[in-house]
Structure formats: structure tokens, C-alpha cells
Design an enzyme around this catalytic site. Structure first.
Site, short mmCIF file in Angstrom:
data_model
loop_
_atom_site.label_atom_id
_atom_site.label_comp_id
_atom_site.label_asym_id
_atom_site.label_seq_id
_atom_site.Cartn_x
_atom_site.Cartn_y
_atom_site.Cartn_z
N ASP A 57 0.85 -1.20 0.00
CA ASP A 57 0.00 0.00 0.00
C ASP A 57 0.88 1.24 0.00
OD1 ASP A 57 -1.79 2.03 0.39
OD2 ASP A 57 -2.53 1.34 2.32
N GLU A 137 31.33 10.55 2.42
CA GLU A 137 32.00 10.43 3.71
C GLU A 137 31.00 10.80 4.81
OE1 GLU A 137 35.29 13.10 3.42
OE2 GLU A 137 36.38 11.88 1.96
N GLU A 139 29.38 11.31 8.28
CA GLU A 139 29.79 11.43 9.68
C GLU A 139 28.57 11.19 10.58
OE1 GLU A 139 33.29 14.76 8.85
OE2 GLU A 139 31.28 15.40 9.49
N GLU A 194 36.20 11.81 14.66
CA GLU A 194 36.15 13.13 14.03
C GLU A 194 36.48 14.23 15.03
OE1 GLU A 194 35.95 15.17 11.64
OE2 GLU A 194 36.04 13.77 9.98
N GLU A 201 33.70 8.96 11.74
CA GLU A 201 33.59 8.84 10.29
C GLU A 201 34.15 7.48 9.86
OE1 GLU A 201 35.83 10.79 6.51
OE2 GLU A 201 34.80 12.23 7.81
N HIS A 250 30.53 14.74 2.90
CA HIS A 250 31.27 15.17 1.73
C HIS A 250 31.14 14.10 0.64
CE1 HIS A 250 34.07 17.33 4.82
NE2 HIS A 250 32.87 17.88 4.74
N ARG A 322 39.81 23.96 2.67
CA ARG A 322 38.52 23.32 2.87
C ARG A 322 37.42 24.30 3.25
NH1 ARG A 322 42.25 19.33 3.64
NH2 ARG A 322 41.57 17.16 3.35
N GLU A 340 34.98 17.24 -5.03
CA GLU A 340 34.37 16.92 -3.74
C GLU A 340 33.39 18.01 -3.34
OE1 GLU A 340 35.74 16.20 0.94
OE2 GLU A 340 37.03 17.26 -0.48
N ARG A 342 31.35 19.56 -0.59
CA ARG A 342 31.52 19.48 0.86
C ARG A 342 30.29 19.92 1.65
NH1 ARG A 342 36.35 18.81 2.83
NH2 ARG A 342 36.01 20.16 4.64
#
Length: 451
Positions: A57, A137, A139, A194, A201, A250, A322, A340, A342
Site C-alpha cells: 500500500d 564520507e 559522519e 572526528e 567517520e 562530503h 577546505r 568533492e 563538501r
């Protein structure tokens, strides 16, 4: 168990069910918010599931169909068969398969199925001559439970980035999680504590984007289940504790050509990135405000996306630091060249988030978008005047702004499809409205006795 109507892969699943003494099958799928759903059937129904599908359903699933059109059909993907590791010590085992959802009225794939939305994005890439690889990645935090088994926000360790025991008390939990993931077919590359207390992570190897999206859902399920065996609660909530780092996801992306070459690599480029990679990157930057509604889909997501806690909020890219939204990681080999993103967080629906990122990047390639220069300085240290000088915009500051950006962006809105897009927007507008009319503990603590 044998049948002439089965593929070799399906037959292999039936054989493994018998060999592993599997008693029950969990047929899994997700709603548009990314919540994993499952229909459990006796393992003897496996052949029927392959040849006919299993009906359910759909009216009770978030964003699926109305009550008057509720019959849906699950068709399991045999490549996703895995025995659940936390059930193997019992007398019989349980296994899962991830399913595609079909519309019973037409017999066609259901366009409201998030897995179908990602497949549509991959079909577009295929038409352009590409396959898509992805590596996330995710976390997460591990919290203690109270005497009633409910989650608290009390961490069970005081560890920091890459700490070892005795500060990292959860190393044994991560080890058991890794064992569970490996039993389900994951190839784990690394795990570590982390930055924040209680934050972790675990990285697994890249794969095609559909398999990777499937793996994200499996990863979250395994992490929660094994954490619970240790009397801990695992959460992928982006910002469960104020004033410390939140959890991101990321996401690394690359395109490969039909002959197996990495379309993102060009050794003659300063950054080892091809023209396609630069345009793909530019497409994500162009559509980033709209993508955040999908990749950062909760009110809480925007408590993470603030300056000062290592989460990217500025629409720029870099090959070094970063603080930018997109990073070009160092690559040891041509096949490893990638970009990447982020900004996504682990509360997102991975099928929809990957679809949005892929459509944005492909739009950049199709329109030959010019990629801006990388920003090699720490953008967190820029004032508003310097950001304007560099032409750096910021992401939406809350879910409401992100949803507005999504509605205004035809490329990303259309990427979700005619069924999912309005349902998703409706759900997120309601979530933000509920948040606006609520009164938080912070407000009570600050104002109740002051005014």
C-alpha cells in the site's frame, strides 16, 4: 529452488538463501525524505518477488500516492542481496534486498521512487557518454542512552580528531560496525574519530552512483543497529550539539567515458582537471543554492552551515583549502581525479542528493559553463567586502530560503521529476512553517524571566 524464468543473478540469490538458511527477507525502499522502509516476507517468497513483485500500500508512504491509487509493486534488485550481520547468530538468518517501485496501473517504474529519480539522472549521463562514480564520507555521533533506552546528547567519549583510546572509547564500536559493513559487502577504506566529541567517520570505497546511494542507506542502518547493541544511539542529525562541529557527508564525484577513461582528468591542466570537470564543477556552483534544499534538507541542517565550524557556506571552489564549497582533492592516479562537494549532510536522501548534483554538473557541461578561478585563501577570514570583490555568494541561511531557491531553479526542480518535486517542496515548506511557529528552549531560557 530453480526456475527457468529467473536470471543467473536471481538464481544465485535463491541458492544463497538456501545455503545461508535465510528465513525472512526485508524488501527495502525509501520515501522521498530518505527514510528506509521495508516489507518483510518469508524467504520462500523470493522467487515470486523476482518474477511477479511484491504488492504493498503506497498511500501510507511519504510522498508516494493518494489513497485511491495506493497499490504499488516492489521489484527487488538481486545485486543488493545481503545477509543482515546482526541476525546471523540466531537459528535462522534474515537478509535484505533493495527494491525498485513500480506503478501497478501502468506496469512502469514509479516516478515517485527516489531510486528512479537517480536512475533518470544516470540515464542522462549515459546519453552524454558518461558513467558516474560517487564516494560519500558520512559522519555521525554516538550518544549514550538513558535508563529507558532513549537517546541523550551525552557522548560516550572525549576524543578529538584521529584520537586513540583511552579518549576514543568508541573504537570498539567502530570496529564492530566495520565488521558488519564488510559482511554486507562493503570495502571499508578507513575509520577515525572526528573533530567533535562523540563524532565519527567511516569511509568506504567509491562505486557507481546508484550502488553508492544504496550503500548510504545500508550504512546508516548498520551503524544504528550495531550502536544499539552497545547501548548507544547513533545519529546522522547534522547538528545535534550546539557550538561544536556538525556532521557532513562530503561527496566525491567523477565521470568516466565509455572506454573506461576518467573524463575529469587532464594532466596538462594546472589542477589536473579536464574541461568537462571544470564545467561540471561550475554547474554545481551555479545551482548550489537550489541543491541545498535537497542535500541539506532539514531545519537543523542550517545550524551546521554557519561560518566557524568547518562547514562550507561560501559558493566557491579550491584546490587547497577546505573553506570552499567544492574542493579538488589531490589524486595519486589519473583515475582518481574527482571533485568533492563538501556541503551535503547525512540527513539527506542520497538518491535525490546525488541526482541533483549530477544534473547540475551535466548542465554545466551541456552549457559549457565557465569555471571561476579557485580561491586559495581561507574564505572564513574574508569580510563581506572581500567576498563581494571575489564574487563569492553564500548558501541559503535556512531551509525556507533553500526551498525558495529550489522552486526558482528549473534544472534542479526538474531533476526531481513531476511527482517528487512538488511533494518534496510541500513537505519541506510544512517543516519550515512548523519550525517558525515553535518556541525553543533557547528562547525560554533567554527571555522568559527577562521580559
Amino acid at each position: 529452488m530453480t526456475s527457468g524464468n529467473l536470471t543467473d543473478t536471481e538464481q544465485a540469490v535463491l541458492d544463497e538463501i538456501e545455503e545461508q538458511d535465510v528465513d525472512f527477507l526485508r524488501l527495502q525502499f525509501t520515501d522521498i525524505l530518505g527514510t528506509v522502509k521495508n516489507v518483510s516476507v518469508p524467504a520462500r517468497q523470493a522467487e515470486k518477488a523476482f518474477t511477479e513483485g511484491i504488492y504493498f500500500d503506497g498511500s501510507s508512504i511519504e510522498g508516494f500516492v493518494r489513497i485511491q491509487e495506493s497499490d504499488m509493486r516492489l521489484k527487488p534488485d538481486p545485486d543488493t542481496f545481503a545477509v543482515l550481520p546482526w541476525r546471523q547468530k540466531e537459528e535462522s538468518a534474515a537478509a535484505r534486498m533493495i527494491c525498485d517501485v513500480y506503478d501497478t496501473s501502468t506496469g512502469e517504474p514509479f516516478e515517485g521512487d527516489p531510486r528512479r529519480v537517480l536512475k533518470n539522472a544516470l540515464d542522462r549521463a549515459d546519453e552524454m557518454g558518461y558513467t558516474v562514480n560517487a564516494a560519500p564520507e558520512p559522519e555521525f555521533f554516538l550518544f549514550e542512552e538513558d535508563e529507558d533506552g532513549r537517546a541523550t546528547t551525552k557522548t560516550n567519549d572525549a576524543g578529538g580528531y584521529f584520537d586513540l583510546a583511552p579518549k576514543d572509547l568508541a573504537s570498539d564500536v567502530r570496529r564492530d560496525i566495520i565488521y558488519g559493513l564488510e559482511e554486507m559487502g562493503f570495502e571499508v577504506e578507513a575509520s577515525h574519530h572526528e573533530v567533535a566529541e562523540g563524532q565519527h567517520e567511516i569511509n568506504f570505497t567509491y562505486d557507481d552512483a546508484l550502488t553508492t546511494a544504496d550503500n548510504v542507506g545500508t550504512f546508516r542502518t548498520v551503524v544504528r543497529a550495531i550502536a544499539a547493541q552497545h547501548d548507544l544511539h547513533a545519529t546522522f542529525m547534522p547538528k545535534p550539539i550546539p557550538r561544536i562541529n556538525g556532521s557532513g557527508m562530503h561527496t566525491h564525484l567523477s565521470l568516466f567515458t565509455e572506454d573506461g577513461e576518467n573524463a575529469f582528468h587532464d594532466e596538462d591542466d594546472e589542477f589536473d582537471l579536464s574541461d568537462e570537470a571544470h564545467s561540471f564543477l561550475a554547474g554545481i556552483l551555479e545551482h548550489a543554492p537550489a541543491i541545498t534544499a535537497i542535500s541539506n534538507p532539514t531545519v537543523n541542517s542550517y545550524k551546521r552551515l554557519v561560518p566557524g565550524y568547518e562547514a562550507p557556506v561560501y559558493v566557491a571552489w579550491s584546490d587547497r583549502n577546505r573553506s570552499a564549497l567544492i574542493r579538488k582533492p589531490a589524486a595519486r592516479t589519473p583515475s582518481a581525479s574527482r571533485v568533492e562537494a563538501r556541503f551535503p549532510d547525512p540527513s539527506c536522501n542520497p538518491y535525490l542528493a546525488f541526482a541533483a548534483l549530477i544534473h547540475a554538473g551535466l548542465d554545466g557541461i551541456e552549457n559549457d559553463l565557465d569555471c571561476p578561478d579557485p580561491v586559495r585563501e581561507n574564505i572564513y577570514e574574508f569580510d563581506e567586502e572581500k567576498r563581494e570583490e571575489y564574487g563569492i555568494d553564500t548558501l541559503p541561511s535556512n531551509l525556507g530560503e533553500a526551498v525558495e531557491a529550489l522552486e526558482e531553479d528549473e534544472v534542479i526542480y526538474d531533476a526531481l521529476g513531476d511527482h517528487v518535486a512538488p511533494k518534496f517542496v510541500e513537505a519541506k515548506e510544512q517543516e519550515f512553517e512548523d519550525y517558525l511557529v515553535d518556541v525553543s528552549d533557547w528562547e525560554l531560557d533567554r527571555y522568559l524571566e527577562t521580559f
